[in-house]
Write a protein that holds these residues in place. Structure first.
Motif: not given
Length: 265
Positions: A23-27, A77-88, A228-233
């Motif tokens: 599981t990964r998350y991104a901000v 796959k990532y959804g519409f976004h601009a990266t602040l904290k890349a997937p981790f 901002i939003a927290l995205y989850k994979q």
């Protein structure tokens, strides 16, 4: 530092981390759900990160459906976004609830950043919506996010490291990758909403032109990065979806996220 040495240095940590979770998350920065840019982006990508569901993509005049699908596959796959904290992946001992609270605290500690105008730009292999002018406020916001969420990031797996190193990176970018899990942070950061890429030059030109037409109402218009939003994979082949979102409020709070590291040359 040579790339081979970087991979070897992470073998033990990476293998152990993969066993724990995929599981990964991104901000990410994103427009609010009700913003006109959100509807345009979802129609373009054929996916809504807000609902986590596929939607019927809009037709693109003069472009075949399979070409557009290929162009938007990665961005979808990532959804519409601009990266602040890349997937981790989450660090050992951290939970999703911990991360949601951290995003909430971060949001109230940071102010919005204004973009005078969004423009569509063809970049190295992909197209994106970007600020017309550089913004120190955006750079400050992104840098703060990189540092604030670092305690929640597990070390990169070997597979992640090898995937990143497959792209041409400078020595500085490799150093940032090792330290922060992503090569495009701090002085290497460029704020952008990815629209697509990964196709031939000829197809890219046609699809970029189609994107200009599709997003014409937002190109040249101001945009406030105030959300901002927290995205989850859930797994490596899955799409990212929004599980928590918050407005940037710049309110002084007693509980702030800890400072972590500073970049060294």
């Amino acid at each position: 530092m040579r790339r081979a040495h970087v991979c070897v240095a992470l073998v033990g940590r990476g293998q152990r981390r993969i066993k724990l979770s995929t599981t990964r998350y991104a901000v990410y920065a994103c427009p609010r759900r009700e913003h006109p840019l959100t509807a345009l982006a979802e129609a373009w990508l054929g996916y809504s990160a807000w609902s986590g569901t596929d939607i019927d993509p809009c037709g693109v005049e003069g472009v075949e459906r399979d070409q557009r699908d290929a162009f938007t596959r990665s961005a979808r796959k990532y959804g519409f976004h601009a990266t602040l904290k890349a997937p981790f992946r989450l660090a050992e001992g951290k939970t999703e609830a911990d991360l949601i609270k951290a995003v909430e605290r971060f949001a109230v500690s940071q102010g919005p950043a204004s973009i005078e105008a969004l423009v569509a730009k063809q970049m190295a292999g992909f197209s994106a919506l970007v600020p017309r002018d550089q913004s120190s406020a955006l750079e400050t916001l992104a840098g703060a996010a990189v540092e604030a969420f670092e305690p929640y990031r597990a070390p990169l797996s070997d597979a992640d490291m090898e995937r990143r190193l497959a792209s041409p990176l400078s020595q500085k970018q490799i150093k940032l990758l090792v330290q922060w899990g992503y090569p495009y942070v701090f002085e290497e950061f460029r704020f952008h909403f990815t629209l697509g890429g990964g196709v031939s030059e000829e197809a890219h030109a046609a699809l970029h032109a189609a994107a200009l037409r599709h997003f014409s109402s937002q190109i040249g218009a101001p945009f406030d990065v105030d959300h901002i939003a927290l995205y989850k994979q859930d797994h490596g082949d899955g799409t990212f979806r929004i599980i928590f979102d918050a407005a940037l409020k710049n309110i002084t709070v007693a509980s702030r996220l800890p400072k972590t590291f500073t970049v060294t040359a």
